[in-house]
Enzyme design. Sequence first.
Site, PDB file in Angstrom:
ATOM      1  CB  CYS A   9      -9.207  22.615  50.902  1.00 41.42           C
ATOM      2  SG  CYS A   9     -10.295  24.027  50.600  1.00 41.42           S
ATOM      3  NE  ARG A  30      -7.176  22.459  47.581  1.00 39.92           N
ATOM      4  CZ  ARG A  30      -6.104  22.282  48.347  1.00 39.92           C
ATOM      5  NH1 ARG A  30      -5.339  21.210  48.156  1.00 39.92           N
ATOM      6  NH2 ARG A  30      -5.781  23.157  49.281  1.00 39.92           N
ATOM      7  CG  ASP A  57      -4.488  25.255  46.454  1.00 35.45           C
ATOM      8  OD1 ASP A  57      -5.431  25.705  45.771  1.00 35.45           O
ATOM      9  OD2 ASP A  57      -4.157  25.716  47.552  1.00 35.45           O
TER      10      ASP A  57
HETATM   11  P1  4NP Z   1      -8.225  25.983  48.563  1.00 34.85           P
HETATM   12  O1  4NP Z   1      -7.243  26.954  47.767  1.00 34.85           O
HETATM   13  O2  4NP Z   1      -7.463  25.493  49.791  1.00 34.85           O
HETATM   14  O3  4NP Z   1      -8.498  24.869  47.605  1.00 34.85           O
HETATM   15  O4  4NP Z   1      -9.442  26.787  48.916  1.00 34.85           O
HETATM   16  C1  4NP Z   1      -6.671  28.095  48.354  1.00 34.85           C
HETATM   17  C2  4NP Z   1      -7.398  29.245  48.446  1.00 34.85           C
HETATM   18  C3  4NP Z   1      -6.826  30.374  48.994  1.00 34.85           C
HETATM   19  C4  4NP Z   1      -5.531  30.353  49.436  1.00 34.85           C
HETATM   20  C5  4NP Z   1      -4.801  29.190  49.355  1.00 34.85           C
HETATM   21  C6  4NP Z   1      -5.376  28.055  48.823  1.00 34.85           C
HETATM   22  N1  4NP Z   1      -4.950  31.520  49.987  1.00 34.85           N
HETATM   23  O5  4NP Z   1      -3.734  31.511  50.237  1.00 34.85           O
HETATM   24  O6  4NP Z   1      -5.651  32.528  50.200  1.00 34.85           O
END
Ligand code: 4NP
Length: 152
Positions: free
Chosen positions: A3, A9, A119
Site C-alpha cells: 500500500c 492496509r 485508504d
Molecule cells: P496505508 O495508509 O497506505 O493504508 O498505510 C496511509 C498511511 C499513511 C499515509 C497515507 C496512507 N501518509 O500519508 O502518511
Amino acid sequence: MICLGNICRSPLAEGILQYKADKAGLNWKVDSAGTGNWHIGEPPHHLSQKVARLNGVDISKQCCRQFRKEDMLQYDKIYVMDSSNYNDVKHISRELWDESKVDLLLNELYPGQNRNVPDPWYGTEDGFHTVYDMIAKACDNILRKYAVNAKV
Ligand code: 4NP
C-alpha cells in the site's frame, strides 16, 4: 502486500494472509511494504492493530518498510491495494517490473473490476473494520485459488 504507507492496509493484508496460510498448514512467507517512506521503522497503525486483534490476528510486531525493486524478484506474487500503488510499484521496479506477478488484491474478490481497497488513514475505526473484511474475503479466495487442498 503493498500500500502507500505500509501502516494501515498492507500490514492487515500481510497479517491476515499469513494467519490463514499458517492455519491451512501452508509454508508461505507473506510480507508487506509501502511505496512511500514516511513511516519506515514504525509498527502498524493502532487501529489496524486493534481491528486485527479483535479478529484474532496479531500484527503488532510488524515493522514498516519501503518497497524496493528487488522485491519483484524475491516474491512470486505481489498484491497492491489500489491503482496508484500499482503505478508506483511499476515505477520503483523499473527494469525488474514483471506484470504477470502484480495484481490489485480485490481482483481476487471481484475479478477484472480493478477495485481499490479504500485508504482508512483519514477516517474513523469503522473504515478499518470495512477494510479488514474486504481483505479477509480476498485472502480466502487466494487460498482457494493457490492452495487447492486448503480448508478455508
Ligand atoms: P496505508 O495508509 O497506505 O493504508 O498505510 C496511509 C498511511 C499513511 C499515509 C497515507 C496512507 N501518509 O500519508 O502518511
